[in-house]
Scaffold this active site. Structure first.
Site, PDB file in Angstrom:
ATOM      1  N   HIS A 120       0.812  -1.216   0.000  1.00  0.00           N
ATOM      2  CA  HIS A 120       0.000   0.000   0.000  1.00  0.00           C
ATOM      3  C   HIS A 120       0.847   1.268   0.000  1.00  0.00           C
ATOM      4  CE1 HIS A 120      -3.455  -2.480   2.043  1.00  0.00           C
ATOM      5  NE2 HIS A 120      -3.240  -2.827   0.787  1.00  0.00           N
ATOM      6  N   GLU A 123      -3.523  -6.521  -9.311  1.00  0.00           N
ATOM      7  CA  GLU A 123      -2.145  -6.278  -8.906  1.00  0.00           C
ATOM      8  C   GLU A 123      -1.229  -7.232  -9.665  1.00  0.00           C
ATOM      9  OE1 GLU A 123      -1.927  -6.575  -4.649  1.00  0.00           O
ATOM     10  OE2 GLU A 123      -3.368  -4.962  -4.334  1.00  0.00           O
ATOM     11  N   GLU A 144      -3.790 -13.318  -3.468  1.00  0.00           N
ATOM     12  CA  GLU A 144      -2.785 -12.269  -3.663  1.00  0.00           C
ATOM     13  C   GLU A 144      -1.528 -12.488  -2.810  1.00  0.00           C
ATOM     14  OE1 GLU A 144      -3.891  -8.430  -1.776  1.00  0.00           O
ATOM     15  OE2 GLU A 144      -5.929  -9.237  -1.709  1.00  0.00           O
TER      16      GLU A 144
END
Length: 401
Positions: free
Chosen positions: A231, A261, A357
């Site tokens: 982030h 992503e 992820e």
């Protein structure tokens, strides 16, 4: 002097909502079943996610409180005068506007719906200490019930209408990803690449949803050492040949968040970096294969931990392997009951939406330094899963330039 009201109703314009009225009625019916089980007379919601989930209205606080009151017969959003008729146009059910002529008119507006001495359901994970004290002072509840866990569990299983908007969101994220791909070249700033992805997504959302409100879509595009955190904000660093890159697109459609992503490299990738990248891609593919009905979140996590441990990289994992999607963002709505972590024993079932992820962060100074991550969104189906992310992953597709 004209008498100044504590509250009023300001209804103007045509109502435009993300879903049909029947969708909200179904959600409210589920909530009212939950209220009946817990003996709750009225729910007072204060969070963006639950207000949006049950009414369609996604507020902009700017220091002012907003709410939704649900009783066995009513559903009423509570909004500030600064927003005029917009909250009513974007709400299912009624709307009351409170004024700022007198402090705490917000709570007086809520009281006008609930009355005193009732059993009140609220969100203990969102209500501040100050507002909790005011709830007790104005509503004088006979009993308080934390309804947040029950509402979160209701949100975990998506309706067909929700699945459709999430599917569109994943498609928009892919559009942003391809726009980023076109913008990447040596000497370009992270910021410039991020803007290209964001602009492409907002235009795509407007094309797919011409009656929506457009807000909160963003991109994190990171390079070099800035890839070490998932982030990390965008910077003005200029891209260099051989850089590790992280592509992260986040479109928002009526409060529904989706994400894409990918790890990329600019121009070339060295052998050490390629090894780590391929290990993470293999974990990603293994993880997606494990996301099926009946799988337990903690068990999926354990299998991925074992995989990373066998490749001697588990120590470089920095967070869980995936999470639920729906009405959430980076500042509201986490559905913590559906996350791929060691301490979450939720069992996957059809209608859930979850990401895979995995991420590995190799510290600076070591071979293959940087942050590696891939991210797909999957629908849990009756007989397995459906991957709704279409942007390709891995070294064969993402060495650019």
């Amino acid at each position: 002097m004209t008498e100044r009201p504590q509250q009023y109703r300001f209804h103007q314009g045509d109502r435009v909502l993300p879903f049909a009225a029947e969708e909200y009625e179904d959600r409210l019916a589920g909530l009212r079943d939950l209220m009946e089980v817990h003996g709750v007379d009225a729910c007072v919601f204060t969070s963006m996610h639950n207000i949006a989930y049950y009414s369609g209205f996604l507020y902009c606080s700017f220091g002012r409180p907003y709410g939704l009151v649900v009783t066995p017969t009513e559903s009423i959003t509570i909004s500030a005068g600064i927003d005029a008729g917009q909250p009513w146009r974007r709400s299912h059910g009624d709307n009351i506007t409170y004024t700022d002529w007198q402090r705490d008119n917000y709570w007086r507006a809520i009281l006008s719906v609930t009355g005193e001495g009732r059993v009140i359901g609220c969100e203990a994970d969102h209500l501040t200490l100050v507002q909790s004290e005011k709830l007790n002072h104005f509503l004088k509840p006979r009993r308080g019930v934390d309804i947040s866990k029950g509402t979160m569990e209701q949100r975990l299983v998506k309706s067909p209408a929700e699945l459709e908007i999430i599917r569109h969101g994943a498609g928009v994220a892919d559009v942003g990803g391809f726009a980023i791909r076109e913008a990447v070249r040596e000497g370009v700033r992270e910021l410039d690449v991020a803007m290209a992805g964001r602009d492409a997504m907002e235009l795509e959302i407007a094309k797919r949803f011409p009656d929506a409100e457009y807000r909160d879509s963003w991109v994190w595009f990171q390079s070099g050492i800035n890839t070490d955190g998932a982030h990390n904000p965008v910077t003005s660093r200029k891209l260099k040949r051989g850089d590790i890159l992280s592509l992260n697109t986040f479109p928002m459609i009526s409060g529904y968040y989706t994400a894409l992503e990918r790890t990329l490299f600019l121009g070339e990738v060295d052998a050490a970096s390629r090894r780590i990248w391929e290990i993470n891609v293999a974990a990603h593919e293994l993880g997606m294969s494990l996301l099926v009905p009946g799988a337990k979140c903690s068990e999926v996590t354990a299998k991925l931990n074992t995989f990373f441990e066998e490749h001697q990289v588990l120590q470089y994992r920095t967070f869980g392997y995936g999470h639920s999607f729906g009405i959430l963002s980076h500042y509201y709505g986490r559905e913590a009951g559906l996350e791929l972590r060691e301490d979450i024993d939720t069992v996957l079932e059809p209608g859930m939406v979850i990401s895979m992820e995995p991420m590995l962060t190799i510290p600076a100074g070591q071979p293959g330094a940087g942050g590696y991550r891939e991210h797909d969104i999957l629908f849990i189906t009756e007989d397995g899963n459906e991957d709704i992310t279409k942007y390709p992953y891995g070294p064969e597709s993402n060495i650019l330039g």
